[in-house]
Design an enzyme around this catalytic site. Structure first.
Site, short mmCIF file in Angstrom:
data_model
loop_
_atom_site.label_atom_id
_atom_site.label_comp_id
_atom_site.label_asym_id
_atom_site.label_seq_id
_atom_site.Cartn_x
_atom_site.Cartn_y
_atom_site.Cartn_z
N HIS A 139 56.83 -46.21 -74.14
CA HIS A 139 57.31 -46.73 -75.42
C HIS A 139 56.13 -47.07 -76.33
CE1 HIS A 139 60.60 -48.08 -72.56
NE2 HIS A 139 61.28 -47.34 -73.42
N GLN A 148 76.34 -45.46 -73.27
CA GLN A 148 75.66 -44.35 -72.60
C GLN A 148 75.50 -44.57 -71.10
OE1 GLN A 148 72.08 -44.88 -75.16
NE2 GLN A 148 70.94 -44.32 -73.32
N LYS A 208 59.83 -37.16 -72.31
CA LYS A 208 60.29 -37.61 -70.99
C LYS A 208 61.79 -37.34 -70.83
CE LYS A 208 61.09 -40.46 -67.44
NZ LYS A 208 62.40 -40.96 -67.74
N SER A 229 58.79 -45.13 -66.53
CA SER A 229 60.22 -45.33 -66.77
C SER A 229 60.57 -46.76 -66.44
CB SER A 229 61.04 -44.38 -65.88
OG SER A 229 62.38 -44.80 -65.85
P1 AMP Z 1 64.57 -45.73 -73.34
O1 AMP Z 1 64.18 -47.15 -73.62
O2 AMP Z 1 64.46 -45.35 -71.91
O3 AMP Z 1 65.89 -45.38 -73.98
O4 AMP Z 1 63.49 -44.83 -74.08
C1 AMP Z 1 63.22 -44.99 -75.45
C2 AMP Z 1 62.34 -43.87 -75.91
O5 AMP Z 1 61.13 -43.90 -75.18
C3 AMP Z 1 62.97 -42.49 -75.68
O6 AMP Z 1 62.66 -41.65 -76.79
C4 AMP Z 1 62.28 -42.03 -74.43
O7 AMP Z 1 62.21 -40.62 -74.32
C5 AMP Z 1 60.90 -42.62 -74.63
N1 AMP Z 1 60.20 -42.72 -73.34
C6 AMP Z 1 60.65 -43.31 -72.20
N2 AMP Z 1 59.75 -43.13 -71.21
C7 AMP Z 1 58.72 -42.43 -71.73
C8 AMP Z 1 57.48 -41.93 -71.22
N3 AMP Z 1 57.12 -42.11 -69.94
N4 AMP Z 1 56.67 -41.24 -72.05
C9 AMP Z 1 57.03 -41.02 -73.35
N5 AMP Z 1 58.17 -41.47 -73.89
C10 AMP Z 1 59.01 -42.16 -73.10
#
Ligand code: AMP
Length: 297
Positions: A37, A61, A152, A188
């Site tokens: 993030h 989701q 990702k 993650s």
């Molecule tokens: P999330 O909080 O998991 O919904 O992710 C929010 C954003 O962060 C999304 O666009 C994800 O693809 C991105 N994201 C999550 N993990 C990674 C990572 N390891 N590298 C790059 N972007 C990420």
């Protein structure tokens, strides 16, 4: 950094910024912010005048109530990451601010047909409808902007691109590379739920992708051979159940009969009750991507 929990205030704040001639970068997240993030927020801050990070654990989701329940909530730490990475605004709406009738679902929702139903969509029915619906709401509130998404979640990126094109949204999608731990595991929010031994085993997904990428670069054209190579690597690790290992067209996410040009390798596996995904790009018969600079003559 301004922390906002009301939709109207969020929308008005960004309208006011644009009126001053400033460009807006939007980084939608579900919180529990980590280095992945952070990299999105920093990229947005380098390219836009005002960066807004949204933190909302979107119940629509989640196909599994336990997964929603156990999703980490770390507001203080998130605010620190967002502000130090360059965000000026953090939008943290409560669930009833986003869905007035919650726990009833909203009467209107958004579905991106086709691409939402395969791969992750097949394993998590309704997941991408939830993503498309919340992303539509966030884009409507944020107004014209550049929105930063991680590679990702490669299928999510493809779904969002299709959504923006189909519904003529005034949002430019920016794809950002996957941030990884030093052993190759994609960062993650779910990694923290792995046991010590699962955490040790988790880089096997990345290892399988690397084997497949090398195979493709060496000229392999059979999707089955590439899939089998990934499955074989994963079968050497008893801690994981492979959900799928696929090689697809990077835009349609469909598997071609014969591989040519640029392809995307996608993998998903479950460690105990923690499901992880990863992906990588490859180019048939070439070590570098077509966008890479050709070697000097
Ligand atoms: P999330 O909080 O998991 O919904 O992710 C929010 C954003 O962060 C999304 O666009 C994800 O693809 C991105 N994201 C999550 N993990 C990674 C990572 N390891 N590298 C790059 N972007 C990420």
């Amino acid at each position: 950094m301004q922390v906002i929990d009301k939709s109207a205030t969020f929308a008005e704040t960004l309208v006011a910024e644009r009126m001053k001639g400033r460009t807006v970068g939007l980084v939608p997240t579900m919180g529990a912010l980590h280095g992945g993030h952070r990299s999105l927020i920093e990229r947005a801050a380098a390219e836009c005048d005002v960066v807004a990070v949204t933190v909302f654990v979107n119940p629509l989701q989640f196909d599994d109530a336990a997964d929603l329940e156990s999703y980490p909530k770390t507001f203080e730490a998130d605010a620190l990451v967002a502000s130090t990475a360059g965000a000026a605004v953090m939008f943290v709406p409560g669930v009833s601010e986003m869905y007035r009738q919650y726990p009833l679902p909203p009467a209107s929702s958004v579905r991106v047909r086709g691409i939402s139903e395969i791969l992750e969509g097949a394993f998590r029915p309704g997941h991408f409808d939830g993503v498309a619906t919340v992303v539509t709401k966030l884009f409507n509130l944020a107004g014209p902007c550049a929105a930063y998404f991680g590679e990702k979640d490669f299928q999510q990126l493809a779904v969002v691109r299709q959504l923006v094109e189909d519904l003529s949204m005034q949002v430019r999608i920016v794809a950002c590379p996957t941030a990884r731990e030093s052993d190759g595991l994609a960062m993650s929010s779910r990694n923290g739920r792995l046991s010590v031994s699962q955490r040790k085993a988790a880089p096997v997904l990345r290892a399988a992708l690397s084997v497949a990428a090398n195979l493709v670069a060496a000229g392999e054209r059979s999707p089955e051979a590439v899939r089998n190579a990934m499955a074989q690597v994963v079968s050497g690790e008893p801690m994981v159940v492979l959900d799928y290992a696929e090689v697809v067209d990077p835009v349609t996410l469909e598997t071609p009969a014969v591989l040519r040009g640029e392809v995307r390798l996608l993998i998903a596996g479950t460690f105990g009750d923690v499901r992880l995904i990863d992906n990588d790009g490859a180019y048939v018969g070439r070590l570098s991507r077509p966008s890479d600079k050709p070697p000097e003559a």
